[in-house]
Design a protein around this motif. Structure first.
Motif, short mmCIF file in Angstrom:
data_model
loop_
_atom_site.label_atom_id
_atom_site.label_comp_id
_atom_site.label_asym_id
_atom_site.label_seq_id
_atom_site.Cartn_x
_atom_site.Cartn_y
_atom_site.Cartn_z
N SER A 41 10.06 0.00 -1.19
CA SER A 41 11.05 1.35 -0.74
C SER A 41 12.38 0.76 0.14
N GLY A 42 12.38 -0.64 0.26
CA GLY A 42 13.66 -0.98 0.74
C GLY A 42 13.22 -1.53 2.30
N VAL A 43 12.42 -1.17 2.66
CA VAL A 43 11.74 -1.42 4.04
C VAL A 43 11.76 -2.91 4.52
N GLY A 44 11.08 -3.66 3.52
CA GLY A 44 11.08 -4.98 3.48
C GLY A 44 12.45 -5.79 3.21
N THR A 45 13.28 -5.32 2.46
CA THR A 45 14.71 -5.84 2.54
C THR A 45 15.28 -5.80 3.90
N VAL A 46 15.28 -4.54 4.46
CA VAL A 46 15.89 -4.24 5.70
C VAL A 46 15.33 -5.08 6.86
N LEU A 47 13.95 -5.31 6.94
CA LEU A 47 13.50 -6.07 7.94
C LEU A 47 13.73 -7.58 7.51
N HIS A 48 13.79 -7.93 6.31
CA HIS A 48 14.36 -9.36 6.13
C HIS A 48 15.51 -9.68 6.52
N ALA A 49 16.56 -8.75 6.27
CA ALA A 49 18.02 -8.88 6.75
C ALA A 49 18.03 -9.15 8.27
N ALA A 50 17.25 -8.19 8.93
CA ALA A 50 17.28 -8.40 10.35
C ALA A 50 16.83 -9.65 10.95
N CYS A 51 15.78 -10.20 10.10
CA CYS A 51 15.30 -11.61 10.48
C CYS A 51 16.43 -12.62 10.35
N VAL A 52 17.27 -12.52 9.38
CA VAL A 52 18.22 -13.49 8.93
C VAL A 52 19.24 -13.49 9.98
N GLU A 53 19.74 -12.04 10.39
CA GLU A 53 20.65 -11.77 11.26
C GLU A 53 20.26 -12.50 12.69
N GLN A 54 18.88 -12.25 13.09
CA GLN A 54 18.41 -12.81 14.36
C GLN A 54 18.36 -14.44 14.20
N TRP A 55 17.92 -14.99 13.08
CA TRP A 55 17.86 -16.25 12.99
C TRP A 55 19.45 -16.96 13.08
N ARG A 56 20.28 -16.29 12.39
CA ARG A 56 21.72 -16.94 12.61
C ARG A 56 22.17 -16.60 14.00
N ALA A 57 21.92 -15.53 14.74
CA ALA A 57 22.14 -15.34 16.14
C ALA A 57 21.70 -16.50 16.94
N ASP A 58 20.51 -17.19 16.61
CA ASP A 58 19.63 -17.86 17.62
C ASP A 58 19.95 -19.54 17.13
N GLY A 59 21.04 -19.61 16.03
CA GLY A 59 21.81 -20.77 15.86
C GLY A 59 20.88 -21.63 14.58
N ARG A 60 19.84 -21.00 14.09
CA ARG A 60 18.86 -21.62 13.04
C ARG A 60 19.74 -22.00 11.97
#
Length: 103
Positions: A41-60
């Motif tokens: 449904s796209g929910v997983g893709t949206v959640l994954h993108a939010a994870c990557v955004e958070q990881w980048r913000a955290d300097g991973r």
């Protein structure tokens, strides 16, 4: 931890942290679950993108995960998100890695 809430109900969840003894610039995705009726449904893709955004913000710089060797559906999802399988050790799980920085 991040989650997707629809109509006051959690329909997807991801949990992650820097693994003990691991590199500080690597995060491990421990759980990524989407309710089966919401698959594709796209929910997983949206959640994954939010994870990557958070990881980048955290300097991973990279992320790792383990997925059961028989879970081809999940492996396919991760590959579509850019994850790459690491060399197979013949165990019950496939290790995967995602480059987070520099994308």
């Amino acid at each position: 931890m991040l989650c997707v809430v629809e109509s006051g109900r959690i329909v997807a969840i991801a949990s992650f942290r820097v693994p003990e003894g691991g590199a500080a610039d690597t995060v491990k995705l421990f759980q990524f679950h989407v309710e089966p009726e919401r698959w594709r449904s796209g929910v997983g893709t949206v959640l994954h993108a939010a994870c990557v955004e958070q990881w980048r913000a955290d300097g991973r710089r990279s992320a790792v995960l383990d997925v059961h060797v028989d879970n081809e559906r999940a492996q396919g999802f991760y590959v579509r998100q850019g994850w790459v399988a690491e060399p197979d050790d013949g165990g019950h799980h496939v290790g995967m890695r995602l480059v987070v920085a520099g994308e």
